[in-house]
Motif scaffolding. Sequence first.
Motif, PDB file in Angstrom:
ATOM      1  N   GLN A  59       4.154   5.810  -5.258  1.00 42.37           N
ATOM      2  CA  GLN A  59       4.316   5.619  -6.704  1.00 42.37           C
ATOM      3  C   GLN A  59       5.614   4.901  -7.058  1.00 42.37           C
ATOM      4  O   GLN A  59       6.329   5.297  -7.979  1.00 42.37           O
ATOM      5  CB  GLN A  59       4.248   6.974  -7.430  1.00 42.37           C
ATOM      6  CG  GLN A  59       2.871   7.622  -7.333  1.00 42.37           C
ATOM      7  CD  GLN A  59       2.869   9.014  -7.916  1.00 42.37           C
ATOM      8  OE1 GLN A  59       3.394   9.959  -7.328  1.00 42.37           O
ATOM      9  NE2 GLN A  59       2.285   9.162  -9.091  1.00 42.37           N
ATOM     10  N   VAL A  95       0.839  -1.195   0.000  1.00 41.85           N
ATOM     11  CA  VAL A  95       0.000   0.000   0.000  1.00 41.85           C
ATOM     12  C   VAL A  95       0.880   1.255   0.000  1.00 41.85           C
ATOM     13  O   VAL A  95       0.636   2.214  -0.743  1.00 41.85           O
ATOM     14  CB  VAL A  95      -0.946   0.022   1.218  1.00 41.85           C
ATOM     15  CG1 VAL A  95      -1.604   1.386   1.377  1.00 41.85           C
ATOM     16  CG2 VAL A  95      -2.014  -1.057   1.066  1.00 41.85           C
ATOM     17  N   THR A  96       1.899   1.233   0.814  1.00 39.34           N
ATOM     18  CA  THR A  96       2.833   2.369   0.850  1.00 39.34           C
ATOM     19  C   THR A  96       3.498   2.566  -0.504  1.00 39.34           C
ATOM     20  O   THR A  96       3.645   3.697  -0.978  1.00 39.34           O
ATOM     21  CB  THR A  96       3.897   2.156   1.939  1.00 39.34           C
ATOM     22  OG1 THR A  96       3.261   2.148   3.214  1.00 39.34           O
ATOM     23  CG2 THR A  96       4.943   3.267   1.911  1.00 39.34           C
ATOM     24  N   ALA A  97       3.897   1.471  -1.115  1.00 37.19           N
ATOM     25  CA  ALA A  97       4.535   1.555  -2.437  1.00 37.19           C
ATOM     26  C   ALA A  97       3.598   2.233  -3.430  1.00 37.19           C
ATOM     27  O   ALA A  97       4.022   3.052  -4.247  1.00 37.19           O
ATOM     28  CB  ALA A  97       4.910   0.163  -2.932  1.00 37.19           C
ATOM     29  N   HIS A  98       2.322   1.907  -3.340  1.00 31.50           N
ATOM     30  CA  HIS A  98       1.359   2.524  -4.247  1.00 31.50           C
ATOM     31  C   HIS A  98       1.305   4.025  -4.051  1.00 31.50           C
ATOM     32  O   HIS A  98       1.356   4.797  -5.005  1.00 31.50           O
ATOM     33  CB  HIS A  98      -0.025   1.915  -4.029  1.00 31.50           C
ATOM     34  CG  HIS A  98      -1.097   2.587  -4.836  1.00 31.50           C
ATOM     35  ND1 HIS A  98      -1.864   3.621  -4.320  1.00 31.50           N
ATOM     36  CD2 HIS A  98      -1.513   2.419  -6.107  1.00 31.50           C
ATOM     37  CE1 HIS A  98      -2.714   4.036  -5.255  1.00 31.50           C
ATOM     38  NE2 HIS A  98      -2.532   3.331  -6.341  1.00 31.50           N
ATOM     39  N   HIS A  99       1.201   4.458  -2.785  1.00 36.20           N
ATOM     40  CA  HIS A  99       1.105   5.891  -2.526  1.00 36.20           C
ATOM     41  C   HIS A  99       2.396   6.622  -2.850  1.00 36.20           C
ATOM     42  O   HIS A  99       2.377   7.805  -3.187  1.00 36.20           O
ATOM     43  CB  HIS A  99       0.698   6.137  -1.078  1.00 36.20           C
ATOM     44  CG  HIS A  99      -0.752   5.862  -0.831  1.00 36.20           C
ATOM     45  ND1 HIS A  99      -1.185   4.707  -0.219  1.00 36.20           N
ATOM     46  CD2 HIS A  99      -1.861   6.551  -1.156  1.00 36.20           C
ATOM     47  CE1 HIS A  99      -2.512   4.731  -0.167  1.00 36.20           C
ATOM     48  NE2 HIS A  99      -2.947   5.834  -0.719  1.00 36.20           N
TER      49      HIS A  99
END
Lengths: 130, 130
Positions: free
Chosen positions: A107, A101-105
Amino acid sequence: MLLQVNFKTGKPVYLQLVDQVRYAAASGGLRAGDALPSVRQLAEDLRVNRNTIAKAYAELESQGVIETLPGKGCFLKENNTPFTKQVRQKLLLKEIDEAVVTAHHLQVDRETFLALVHERLDYFESKQEK
Amino acid sequence: MLLQVNFKTGKPVYLQLVDQVRYAAASGGLRAGDALPSVRQLAEDLRVNRNTIAKAYAELESQGVIETLPGKGCFLKENNTPFTKQVRQKLLLKEIDEAVVTAHHLQVDRETFLALVHERLDYFESKQEK
DNA sequence: TTATCTGTCCTATGCCACTAGGACAGTTGG
DNA sequence: CCAACTGTCCTAGTGGCATAGGACAGATAA
């Protein structure tokens, strides 16, 4: 085995110590049977109260990371979790999801993410072998 | 968009909400421009105080996840982090390390760990595409 | 036994995160 | 304008966490 605390972060001192011991155990800085610093000694070195150290050690014992022998000291336990395979994966999934999830935010794309994961796995394995 | 809280965990309610919104954004449950429930409405639904919701939204805004328009409401922002590539990877490494350390203590081997990572990446990507 | 380590239990205290609700300002539609 | 919505600020209360140090029990060596 170098332990240190940072009072500025706001993170509880005892939890900082828990993380550091867990990290040391996972990266080979501490081996099964190794003695941890005594409660009083470490408290003096870090300029914190005995109970803060005792609380960290109590937490580590409840997590099965260390073992405390009354009157003798605290020692790193052989690594064997009491959980079933299913429970272990579920616990781990929680942390993996947080990272994803952190990776998504942030980017960070899939390939970069996987590269980082491999890099860290290699790092910990190389330390553990020594 | 289903938000819920658990009072038994000890984890602050507002942080539970922050995690859920971040998760929803990463898994496609919320898209850029989508409105979040109003502070008062959500507070009533979850039986918590307005300020608890407001605090969660404030935290999300400071993280750049949502945007609040005074008098209108809160909306999911376009995902663009303000951090440099270097800072982003450093932030992410922290979470990856936590997962790797946990995997060690749970005695989850490298292959299983990587399999779980791939599984979750696939899962989030599939949700995001819809 | 005595001295000195080891960890632990006890009560007290201070502080801060979390929660709570009244009051206020901006926005929208009647 | 007025009513009903939006988020926000302010002050207060409460609970729990972290800290503090005295007292206690087990282990070890002289």
